[in-house]
Structures are given as structure tokens and as C-alpha cells.
Design an enzyme around this catalytic site. Sequence first.
Site, mmCIF file in Angstrom:
data_model
loop_
_atom_site.group_PDB
_atom_site.id
_atom_site.type_symbol
_atom_site.label_atom_id
_atom_site.label_comp_id
_atom_site.label_asym_id
_atom_site.label_seq_id
_atom_site.Cartn_x
_atom_site.Cartn_y
_atom_site.Cartn_z
ATOM 1 N N GLY A 1 0.831 -1.198 0.000
ATOM 2 C CA GLY A 1 0.000 0.000 0.000
ATOM 3 C C GLY A 1 0.860 1.241 0.000
ATOM 4 O O GLY A 1 2.028 1.208 -0.379
ATOM 5 N N CYS A 2 0.298 2.332 0.449
ATOM 6 C CA CYS A 2 0.998 3.619 0.467
ATOM 7 C C CYS A 2 2.350 3.487 1.174
ATOM 8 O O CYS A 2 2.418 3.072 2.325
ATOM 9 C CB CYS A 2 0.130 4.651 1.184
ATOM 10 S SG CYS A 2 0.929 6.242 1.375
ATOM 11 N N PHE A 3 3.408 3.846 0.466
ATOM 12 C CA PHE A 3 4.746 3.607 1.011
ATOM 13 C C PHE A 3 5.080 4.453 2.229
ATOM 14 O O PHE A 3 5.969 4.119 2.991
ATOM 15 C CB PHE A 3 5.833 3.692 -0.043
ATOM 16 C CG PHE A 3 5.856 4.889 -0.965
ATOM 17 C CD1 PHE A 3 5.316 6.120 -0.639
ATOM 18 C CD2 PHE A 3 6.456 4.757 -2.205
ATOM 19 C CE1 PHE A 3 5.379 7.194 -1.509
ATOM 20 C CE2 PHE A 3 6.524 5.831 -3.096
ATOM 21 C CZ PHE A 3 5.980 7.056 -2.736
#
Length: 166
Positions: free
Chosen positions: A11-13
Site C-alpha cells: 500500500g501507500c509507502f
Amino acid sequence: MSAEKATFAAGCFWGVEHLYKKHFQQFGIHTKVGYIGGNTTDPDYRKVCSGTTNHAEALEVEFNPKKVSYDTLVEFFYRMHDPTTANAQGPDVGTQYRSAIFYHSDEQKSIAERVTSEVQEKHYKGRKIVTEIVPAGKFYDAETYHQEYLDKNPNGYECPTHFLRW
């Protein structure tokens, strides 16, 4: 033994990096966020978010296996996101948010497959893990403002699915 690399997409890093640093910094890990697994060269955030590059937002961890094992890093990967959703983590949807382990050696591949199987059996009996386990290709560093984003912006966006399970 020298440092090794581990590369994870969950997902969002921003949140992925934040959790790994919070839990493993005492072991001397180094992190950077970027893009991997796509079909274009020199991707940037805008291109990756367009969904046209097929890159995943990812975290690259440089670690000393004498201080923290790859097995431990892989198990943590499964603890800190939902590996049962294809191309999504919470409200973040698209191939850039897929769950993937990008391995750097045959040994890492074997460990990732074993740990995945163990986690599936122990923690996700009713839901199938959809994490990709694929060879690591070229990793492109994300823009500077993305690096350690949540350290620089403590009230910044963090995907609600990035928390420790079990």
C-alpha cells in the site's frame, strides 16, 4: 556477512516505511521508498498514480541479517497490512497499492514462500493471501519529499490499514 536488501509493497509507502523504521531502526536498518515492478523507466509519483506504469509503491530495506532476519521482516510485512486485498489497502486503490514481496535471491524467494504459507495457515484461514512474490527488478527512488514522509509530517496521511495485527 554484508548488508542485504528486502523490498516490500504493502500500500501507500509512507505508512510502510514509518512502521518498519519504528520497529526495526534499533537493528540498524536503512529505508527508502520508491517504485518497482512496472513497465516504464524513470517513473515518478504522478505517472505511478495514473495507473499506467504498473509500478508498485514500495519500501526498500537495507538490513544486516546478523541483527534482524529476512524471515522476521517478511512476517512483519504480513502483520502490518492486509495481504488479502488485490490492488488495494483501505481507501487506496490501484496497482500501485498491491501487496508484493520483491525478492533479491533464491533464498529470499524460498523464505517468502514459506513464511507466506505459515501466515496463511495460522492467521488467514478464511481469506486467501493474494501477495505477489516476484523477482525484484529495478527500484526507482521516489522523490525526496516522499522519503521519511511521516517523520517530516507527523499528521500526514497514513492508510488506516497500516497497523499491527496479531
